[in-house]
Structure formats: C-alpha cells, structure tokens
Design an enzyme around this catalytic site. Structure first.
Site, PDB file in Angstrom:
ATOM      1  N   GLU A  29       0.816  -1.220   0.000  1.00 54.40           N
ATOM      2  CA  GLU A  29       0.000   0.000   0.000  1.00 54.40           C
ATOM      3  C   GLU A  29       0.849   1.270   0.000  1.00 54.40           C
ATOM      4  O   GLU A  29       0.555   2.235   0.704  1.00 54.40           O
ATOM      5  CB  GLU A  29      -0.951   0.014   1.203  1.00 54.40           C
ATOM      6  CG  GLU A  29      -1.927  -1.142   1.253  1.00 54.40           C
ATOM      7  CD  GLU A  29      -2.902  -1.147   0.073  1.00 54.40           C
ATOM      8  OE1 GLU A  29      -3.241  -0.063  -0.423  1.00 54.40           O
ATOM      9  OE2 GLU A  29      -3.308  -2.250  -0.348  1.00 54.40           O
ATOM     10  N   LYS A  54       0.800  -8.205 -13.159  1.00 56.17           N
ATOM     11  CA  LYS A  54       0.768  -8.368 -11.701  1.00 56.17           C
ATOM     12  C   LYS A  54       0.700  -9.869 -11.475  1.00 56.17           C
ATOM     13  O   LYS A  54      -0.385 -10.454 -11.380  1.00 56.17           O
ATOM     14  CB  LYS A  54      -0.456  -7.662 -11.118  1.00 56.17           C
ATOM     15  CG  LYS A  54      -0.620  -7.795  -9.622  1.00 56.17           C
ATOM     16  CD  LYS A  54       0.101  -6.711  -8.870  1.00 56.17           C
ATOM     17  CE  LYS A  54      -0.227  -6.755  -7.378  1.00 56.17           C
ATOM     18  NZ  LYS A  54       0.476  -5.723  -6.616  1.00 56.17           N
TER      19      LYS A  54
END
Length: 239
Positions: A29, A54
């Site tokens: 994050e 990803k």
C-alpha cells in the site's frame, strides 16, 4: 542513442533495448500500482508499446476483479489476456502464501515466467509489479525476491514517504543487492502529505540509495499527470 535524435527519441531508443523493469516497494500500500501506471503512460508518450503484469494479486471482489490488475490493464497501451497479466489471483486480501494455502494452490515461478515470455512477444516493454514488499513469501520455499531474480529484470523501488521510510528503503536496497540484481532507480511517493521534514528525508535517501531518483509523486495527482514528472531509467542490465 543515435546522433541527431531529439531527447525524447533518444530516451525511447534506450528503452527499446531494455525489456522492462520489476516494480517493487518498501511495503504494501505504498503506490506500486500507481507508479507502474504512470510509467506505462510515460512509455506510451515515448512511442513505445507497454504492458504491465501483476503475477500475484490477492483481494478480488464478487465479480472476480482486483483493483490493481484492472488499473494496470487500463493503463497498458494494448490489451492482453488477463490470465497472462495475472497468473495467480486469490480471493482473500491477505499475504499471498497464506491465500494460496487456504485455496489449496501453489504459486509456481515457472508459470509466471511463461506468462512473462508471452507478454514480451506482444509489447516493446513489459513491467512486472511485485506484491507487497521485496521479500514477501510466495510459498514455503520462495518469495518475491526469488521471482525478481528468476525474471532477471532491473528494479524500480517505490518508496512510500512516511516516518521510517529511510530504514525500509535501505534494507530493501540491501536485499536487492544480495540477489545480485540491479536497482535502476527509485520513486518517492508522498503517501503522507503531512510527513515532517520531507525535504530532509528525501535528501537522506538521495545520498544513500545507489540509484537515481526518477521523480517525486505528489498526492492528488493522476498517473497521467505523474508520467509528466517521472523520467524513465537508463538502460540497465543484471550484474
């Protein structure tokens, strides 16, 4: 680079000889996906086709969508099968090795490498975004650093600018160097706009990280706006 080219053309020529970068971060994050999207836009502005994958993502909604994966798909300059962009997706938003164990699955690096090879045949440049920080486990015997080593790509480190970021960035740099990998550059992401002594922390990182600062990402900007302030790394090769 060739004589007579303007700076943008010279940059595009240099990047053409670089197959891509592995995007890692000092923690989870801290804006890896945002920076990856900004780099995709910067590559497109340089006239290059670019994709981002990803390989491992955790946290999918009821429609089978993951925010990071969808953002990378939207920012890429061409469409590729989602199964190649994201070979391993797990429903629970937890550490990937825990999510894989709960679903009775195993994250195989060979599958990720095969997907990456297929994407490389489609675009000039392929970015690979890691999951969490550089050493996040992907199973009982391998972690994200092992994936970066297997791909052999130079790395771009996203540093979340907040209290403690200097220690996190330096430890990540040491872990990258221990794998024999190249840190091609780093991005300072202002995830805490109220960070005390931001300029001093930024200067300390510039002194201590053995790679160029590619740019500072301010809050309340879009990836398209950030692309205008980020510079692409120079060509780099694995040591």
């Amino acid at each position: 680079m060739y004589e007579g080219q303007d700076p943008q053309e010279q940059q595009a020529t240099a990047v053409c000889h670089q197959e891509g970068w592995f995007i890692t971060g000092t923690d989870t994050e801290i804006g890896k996906t945002f920076v990856a999207c900004a780099l995709l836009h910067a590559l497109r502005r340089s006239g290059l086709s670019a994709l981002a994958m990803k390989p491992v993502a955790a946290g999918f909604d009821e429609q089978g969508c993951n925010d990071d994966v969808e953002r990378l798909l939207a920012a890429s300059s061409l469409q590729a099968p989602k199964a190649l962009i994201n070979p391993y997706g797990f429903q629970a938003a937890v550490a990937p090795h825990i999510a894989a164990e709960e679903e009775g699955r195993r994250i195989e690096l060979s599958r990720i490498l095969a997907s990456h090879a297929q994407l490389r045949a489609m675009a000039d440049v392929v970015l690979v975004e890691g999951v969490g920080g550089f050493c996040v486990p992907l199973g009982s015997t391998h972690d994200t650093g092992d994936l970066a080593s297997a791909l052999g790509l130079p790395l771009i480190l996203v540093v979340g600018m907040r209290l403690g970021c200097i220690n996190h960035a330096l430890l990540t740099q040491q872990a990258i160097a221990a794998r024999g990998l190249v840190l091609a550059g780093w991005v300072a992401n202002r995830i805490d706009p109220e960070m005390s002594r931001f300029a001093e922390n930024l200067a300390a990182l510039q002194m201590r990280l053995a790679a160029p600062l590619l740019g500072v990402v301010e809050q309340a900007t879009t990836p398209e706006q950030a692309a205008l302030t980020l510079r692409l790394p120079a060509q780099a090769r694995r040591t």
